[in-house]
Enzyme design. Structure first.
Site, short mmCIF file in Angstrom:
data_model
loop_
_atom_site.label_atom_id
_atom_site.label_comp_id
_atom_site.label_asym_id
_atom_site.label_seq_id
_atom_site.Cartn_x
_atom_site.Cartn_y
_atom_site.Cartn_z
CB CYS A 1 18.09 -5.54 117.52
SG CYS A 1 18.24 -4.40 116.14
CG HIS B 1 22.74 -7.96 114.87
ND1 HIS B 1 21.71 -8.61 115.49
CD2 HIS B 1 22.37 -6.65 114.83
CE1 HIS B 1 20.76 -7.75 115.80
NE2 HIS B 1 21.15 -6.53 115.41
CD GLU B 2 24.91 -3.80 114.43
OE1 GLU B 2 24.15 -3.08 113.74
OE2 GLU B 2 24.60 -4.17 115.58
CG HIS C 1 20.67 -3.80 111.22
ND1 HIS C 1 19.31 -3.61 111.34
CD2 HIS C 1 21.10 -4.20 112.44
CE1 HIS C 1 18.94 -3.90 112.58
NE2 HIS C 1 20.00 -4.26 113.26
#
EC number: 3.5.1.88
Length: 173
Positions: free
Chosen positions: A91, A133-134, A137
């Protein structure tokens, strides 16, 4: 285009919940393009707006080597998940640390593109992992949140020590 400043763990702004984008306009297009430039500058394959202190539901992804394959997803939502995969993730907000995280191997995502059109995409393997993953966030979740409490505490101590030494991070969790 301009480069944006990436927030580093343990900055609490990484935990902010992103708000939906209501209108695609020149400002949103500039943010997305600046995010793409920042992603390349930092040698990443994905970036969420929350990582650059913009609390909006925007992610940019490119898992290919050609810069023409940029994927901008606004207000992304995973509507289907299948299969399991686990590979080491990194990351841009947690530099020099990787961990193997369980994810879905295949996903379908609904989003809006930079032209304001509703789109639906399918992703598998590394692209699927990167999008998940994004999107995490945007929900204030980091990939290290999937790790055991012991590992998370070790990582936090490591980054707090780096913070004190380099004065790189100014806000703690």
């Amino acid at each position: 285009m301009s480069l944006l400043k990436i927030l580093y763990y343990p900055d609490i702004r990484l935990r902010i919940l992103a708000k939906p984008v209501k209108e695609i306009n020149k400002k949103i297009q500039k943010i997305a393009n600046d995010m793409i430039d920042t992603m390349y500058q930092e040698e990443g394959i994905g970036l969420a707006a929350t990582q650059v202190n913009i609390p909006l539901q925007i992610i940019v992804v490119n898992t290919m080597e050609q810069k023409k394959n940029n994927l901008v997803l606004i207000n992304p939502k995973i509507i289907k998940k299948e299969g399991d995969i686990s590979i080491e993730e990194g990351c841009l907000s947690i530099p020099e640390y990787q961990a193997s995280i369980p994810r879905s191997n295949y996903i379908q995502v609904q989003a809006v593109n930079l032209d304001g059109e509703k789109i639906e995409i399918e992703a598998k393997s590394i692209l699927s992992i990167c999008i998940q993953h994004e999107i995490d966030h945007l929900k204030g979740k980091l990939f290290i949140d999937y790790l055991s409490k012991f590992k998370r505490e070790r990582i936090q101590k490591k980054f707090e020590k780096i913070n004190k030494k380099n004065k790189k991070f100014s806000i703690k969790e």
